[in-house]
Design an enzyme around this catalytic site. Sequence first.
Site, mmCIF file in Angstrom:
data_model
loop_
_atom_site.group_PDB
_atom_site.id
_atom_site.type_symbol
_atom_site.label_atom_id
_atom_site.label_comp_id
_atom_site.label_asym_id
_atom_site.label_seq_id
_atom_site.Cartn_x
_atom_site.Cartn_y
_atom_site.Cartn_z
ATOM 1 N N ASP A 210 1.215 0.143 5.407
ATOM 2 C CA ASP A 210 -0.288 -0.618 4.843
ATOM 3 C C ASP A 210 0.126 -2.148 5.166
ATOM 4 O OD1 ASP A 210 1.802 -0.570 2.755
ATOM 5 O OD2 ASP A 210 0.672 -1.477 1.331
ATOM 6 N N GLU B 37 3.036 -0.083 -0.304
ATOM 7 C CA GLU B 37 3.997 -1.133 -0.643
ATOM 8 C C GLU B 37 3.392 -2.352 -1.162
ATOM 9 O OE1 GLU B 37 6.731 -4.070 -1.013
ATOM 10 O OE2 GLU B 37 5.015 -4.050 0.606
HETATM 11 ZN ZN ZN Z 1 6.328 -5.443 3.605
#
Ligand code: ZN
Length: 427
Positions: free
Chosen positions: A100, A163
């Site tokens: 992401d 994340e």
């Molecule tokens: Zn990162």
Amino acid sequence: MPGSSPLIERVLDEVERATDEIVAFTADMVRIPTVNPPGEHYEDCARFIGDTLARLGFDVEYFAAEGRPEHTARHPRLNVVGTRTGLAARPTVHLNGHFDVVPAGEGWTLDPFGGVVRNGRIYGRGSCDMKAGIAAAAFAAEAIRRAGVPVPGTIEVSGTVDEESGGFAGVAWLAEHGRISSTRTDYCIIPEPLNVDRVCVGHRGVYWFEVAARGHIAHGSMPFLGVNAIDGMGHLLQAIREELLPALAARRTEVPVVPEGARQATININGIFGGQPVDGIQTPCVADVCRAVFDRRFLLEEGFEQTKREVEAVLDRVRARVPRVDYALRDLMVVHPTRTPDDSPVIAAIEAGVGRVLGRKATRVASPGTYDHKHVARIAGVPHCVAYGPGELEQAHQPDEYCRVDDLVASTKVLALAILRLTGATS
Ligand SMILES: [Zn+2]
């Protein structure tokens, strides 16, 4: 002398030879705009990484984050794990990267999702943080295979989601479901962009909390008949500035957090809201509620209990001074600090690789913010985890984000040497 064997030379040559493929893999991932929030094109990217890993000889599995509220039909949270077992099942070295990326934002001079390669740099949102790292992980393993080096262990490469928003549907999910776990995972390397010659051994803790100050509403022309909650919050802010901040600034962690300013405990006011919206129609009212959210970063040496007690103590003192305002504390998020043991083989393996590839000593650092390390350490219970990967930390989340191709190649080499050492293929 370790580090100059023909076997190592062969692996390093294979990385060098694969440069164009590593760059192309990175650029192709950048062209999939996996923007978080809300989590766009995750499935496309997971499949693309999975297809590539399959081509590189990995057994590929997909894990949808079933049970997580953010895993929806519109924005599915799909993780991918590739596994390649060599002469023995263990040890297992797991290389994990999040795919992401944060939104592009303003200020770009080129297409943030164009995957432009120019002047020895790969440009685009997520090039540095951290699609280059995923490419480095995959091709570190591939160079070992192409060099024909038998690996007495298992190499895993995963691409995970979210994340940037906490990793709960990504690494945390894999850890909660035993896919990354102390019973199967010996070492974990997260190729986040921490600079090509630095190994990251952990991060500070995070305590997000809200304070709601409640007063008493009254007519604005007679404020003495009410209790102003914004003024009450002002008392708290003053106490934080005058009593808490000097105490925090005096504390310094032994953990090598960078940059230098983050070696101390810090607090930031994330947001504050009280009374009437300033753009709305105003009525004469004493503000009866004011809420603020704080971001307290605490040190390993402080611990969460002490950190929270200190906040409560400040609140108690303010309550004594401003008895007519009610102050309520609410925890929003707690992330405990992590630190890789100093003598961990995974640190030694990266340091040896940096020394061999770059000809200089690696610097041990810790991150001012957190990353997926926390889930590996806290949920999976794998202590031997570090972050090491291509890209400069300062490039992350910036306009015109890029990763240098020579950093990408160098860190792929370092990761390959680390895998060899951790699995016992080399000493
Ligand atoms: Zn990162």
